[in-house]
Design an enzyme around this catalytic site. Structure first.
Site, mmCIF file in Angstrom:
data_model
loop_
_atom_site.group_PDB
_atom_site.id
_atom_site.type_symbol
_atom_site.label_atom_id
_atom_site.label_comp_id
_atom_site.label_asym_id
_atom_site.label_seq_id
_atom_site.Cartn_x
_atom_site.Cartn_y
_atom_site.Cartn_z
ATOM 1 N N ARG A 1 0.849 -1.186 0.000
ATOM 2 C CA ARG A 1 0.000 0.000 0.000
ATOM 3 C C ARG A 1 0.890 1.244 0.000
ATOM 4 N NH1 ARG A 1 -2.925 3.013 4.825
ATOM 5 N NH2 ARG A 1 -3.901 4.588 3.524
ATOM 6 N N ASN B 1 -19.812 25.575 18.051
ATOM 7 C CA ASN B 1 -19.437 24.174 18.037
ATOM 8 C C ASN B 1 -17.961 24.040 18.388
ATOM 9 O OD1 ASN B 1 -21.666 23.906 15.403
ATOM 10 N ND2 ASN B 1 -21.805 22.638 17.236
ATOM 11 N N HIS C 1 -3.105 10.906 0.688
ATOM 12 C CA HIS C 1 -2.552 10.665 2.024
ATOM 13 C C HIS C 1 -1.922 11.975 2.521
ATOM 14 C CE1 HIS C 1 -1.136 7.218 4.779
ATOM 15 N NE2 HIS C 1 -0.850 8.339 5.420
ATOM 16 N N GLU D 1 -7.590 8.326 6.388
ATOM 17 C CA GLU D 1 -7.893 8.871 7.707
ATOM 18 C C GLU D 1 -8.485 10.283 7.709
ATOM 19 O OE1 GLU D 1 -4.363 8.253 10.059
ATOM 20 O OE2 GLU D 1 -4.532 6.091 9.933
ATOM 21 N N GLU E 1 -3.493 -0.204 8.010
ATOM 22 C CA GLU E 1 -2.327 0.255 8.772
ATOM 23 C C GLU E 1 -2.436 -0.309 10.170
ATOM 24 O OE1 GLU E 1 -1.460 4.400 9.396
ATOM 25 O OE2 GLU E 1 -1.764 4.853 7.289
ATOM 26 N N TYR F 1 -15.502 20.544 18.297
ATOM 27 C CA TYR F 1 -15.537 19.099 18.080
ATOM 28 C C TYR F 1 -15.407 18.307 19.380
ATOM 29 C CZ TYR F 1 -14.018 14.429 16.867
ATOM 30 O OH TYR F 1 -13.887 13.072 16.821
#
Ligand SMILES: *[C@@H]1O[C@H](CO)[C@@H](O)[C@H](O)[C@H]1NC(C)=O
Ligand SMILES: *[C@@H]1O[C@H](CO)[C@@H](O)[C@H](O)[C@H]1NC(C)=O
Ligand SMILES: *[C@@H]1O[C@H](CO)[C@@H](O)[C@H](O)[C@H]1NC(C)=O
Ligand SMILES: *[C@@H]1O[C@H](CO)[C@@H](O)[C@H](O)[C@H]1NC(C)=O
Ligand SMILES: *[C@@H]1O[C@H](CO)[C@@H](O)[C@H](O)[C@H]1NC(C)=O
Length: 492
Positions: A114, A322, A159, A204, A374, A324
């Protein structure tokens, strides 16, 4: 209830078979016979073993042959963003040493690799009107070298190294982003899809959005945690994934016959008190705000998790703001007794992976195919090739994957060791090493040397799992010999 009972029954059988002499990889910490005893067995025949890297972390050649600037070039060239002000200008020099990389993979007997494509190496300005011939040639060479060695490429389109010109338009906050990504991905399917049949759109999303557009610890370094930018970047990312998926499905899958998916990362959250509903709900919210945020729209309802909508909508209405982390309404921590690694955020807890795989199966469907793209552990910057902590990590984690496959019927199809070699570890620079191979970053030739973990991974791959320890026939009285056991301290 029946489904909850079945794994328990199977694991009781398991422990009967090894009851006389259970073996634990981390005996001082994880020594529960039910949960932690080592399980001998093999993976299904078609199980895929892979190892991984990403473009910015290994390639170097940051401005060679017309490559465009990306956000990690920019971010790492600003002082103060990276430990020791390291950067990926040269990294492992894989732009020039890709043939060596292919031989490292081949030497381990690993049949999948990968890696990621650098968007700004292929399209220096991010757009398809200005492609780079040299960039195209580089990836054609790499893919061809892999195939010649019987290694199947698994390609990540994104990535983390966004072309700077796209960031200058707003990056993931720009509502034209999905179209830009769709055009880039189409270009890649056209150029490489005759030889690549495994595609990952984004690596991700949680990291891209929370660390890149929230905390600002990663490129592009935007501090958007106190407003809605984390949510907007995530939303555009999901739209981009959907467009790219549709493009592949509609125009390429028929002829190229590949698969396309997304790599999602998730911590595993255990309730502090499993008998307390408040605590159980909090652990679930940790999961929903991390994995569910991206997995629910794609694999479940087409919308964000209900609990996330409730929390975020409620806070928007109540305080007009907001944040997170505050939106999640959870308190989480790591147990101080767990083993440590070279990274502050990372502690090995092998049984957590089995629980997480089961949680994913329960949330998104019994047969959902899971590719572990991963898995790995860091050590601090040291040239020690005798990397016992990494050997233990792979033995224990892969063993928990085996339990998930064999005892819990989770449909895991692939396991990927991160990483093929030490490389540029983002904001930690070269201070943390994740490699199966040691890279000497002080030597211009960037020599790579296998660590003990590379030998151990090769052994697991060759055995397709863990073979029962042999009892010596000359001396049957002796307990299974430590030399045959996956006991890290004893093997080498
Ligand atoms: C078993 O693990 C616990 C922590 O979970 C630890 O306190 C204990 O010392 C361990 N037992 C042995 C024999 O190492
Ligand atoms: C394209 O990118 C290169 C390198 O990042 C930059 O020098 C050039 O000005 C850009 N061209 C356009 C048309 O934006
Ligand atoms: C995307 O590609 C299409 C078709 O090639 C083109 O018309 C369009 O301008 C491109 N969009 C962007 C934002 O570059
Ligand atoms: C993919 O394309 C096929 C037709 O080729 C269609 O039946 C299927 O619904 C598409 N999948 C998705 C998720 O859109
Ligand atoms: C459950 O945990 C919450 C949060 O720690 C606590 O406030 C509550 O009293 C607990 N409930 C019970 C029944 O123990």
């Amino acid at each position: 209830m029946v489904t909850a009972f079945l794994p328990a029954l199977l694991s009781m059988l398991l422990h009967m078979s090894v009851a006389q002499d259970p073996y634990f990889v981390y005996p001082e910490v994880f020594n529960d016979t039910e949960r932690d005893a080592f399980y001998y067995g093999t993976f299904p025949e078609d199980f895929q073993w892979s190892t991984a890297t990403s473009s910015y972390q290994i390639e170097g050649a940051w401005d060679a042959d017309g490559k465009g600037v990306n956000i990690w070039d920019t971010f790492s060239h600003e002082t103060g963003n990276i430990v020791n002000d390291d950067n990926g200008d040269v990294a492992c020099d894989s732009y020039n040493k890709y043939e060596t990389d292919v031989s490292l993979i081949s030497n381990m007997g690993v049949k999948y690799y990968r890696f990621s494509l650098s968007w700004s190496r292929l399209l220096p300005n991010g757009t398809i009107d200005n492609p780079s011939e040299a960039g195209l040639q580089y990836y054609n060479n790499l893919i061809d070298a892999l195939l010649e060695n019987g290694i199947t490429p698994q390609v990540t389109l994104y990535h983390w190294d966004l072309p700077q010109d796209i960031e200058d338009m707003g990056g993931f906050l720009f509502d034209g982003f999905p179209e830009l990504f769709n055009n880039y991905s189409k270009y890649c399917f056209e150029q490489f899809g005759d030889r690549v049949q495994f595609w990952i759109t984004f690596n991700e999303p949680w990291v891209i959005t929370v660390l890149g557009y929230g905390e600002g610890r990663f490129a592009p370094g935007i501090n958007g945690l106190e407003d809605e930018r984390v949510y907007i970047s995530a939303h555009n990312l999901l739209l981009a994934h959907a467009l790219s998926y549709q493009t592949y499905n509609t125009s390429f899958r028929g002829t190229q016959e590949g698969v396309i998916g997304i790599t999602l990362n998730c911590d595993h959250f255990e309730p502090y008190d499993p008998s307390n509903e408040t605590s159980v709900d909090a652990a679930d919210r940790g999961f929903q705000f991390m994995l569910g945020w991206f997995a629910s729209p794609i694999f479940k309802t087409g919308d964000y998790p209900e609990v996330m909508r409730e929390k975020v909508d409620f806070k928007s209405a109540a305080v007009g703001l907001n944040h997170y982390y505050k939106d999640r309404d959870i308190i989480s921590w790591q147990d101080e007794s767990w083993p440590t690694s070279g990274s502050e955020w990372l502690r090995p807890v092998p049984w957590g992976l089995r629980n997480l795989l089961n949680k994913i199966k329960n949330e998104y469907g019994d047969d959902i195919p899971i590719y572990i793209t991963e898995n790995g552990i860091s050590t601090e910057d040291t040239d020690n090739l005798d990397d016992t902590t990494r050997v233990q990590y792979y033995q224990s984690y892969i063993n928990e994957v085996l339990k998930a496959v064999r005892l819990d019927n989770v449909n895991v199809k692939c396991y990927t060791a991160w990483s093929l070699m030490d490389n540029f570890e983002w904001a930690s620079g070269y201070s943390e090493r994740f490699g199966l191979h040691y890279v000497d970053f002080s030597d211009p030739a960037r020599p790579r040397t296998p660590k003990d973990s590379a030998t151990e991974y090769a052994r697991i791959v060759a055995d397709n799992g863990f073979l029962e320890p042999k009892v010596s026939t000359e001396n049957p009285e002796t307990t299974p010999d430590s030399a045959d056991r996956p006991a890290s301290a004893a093997i080498y």
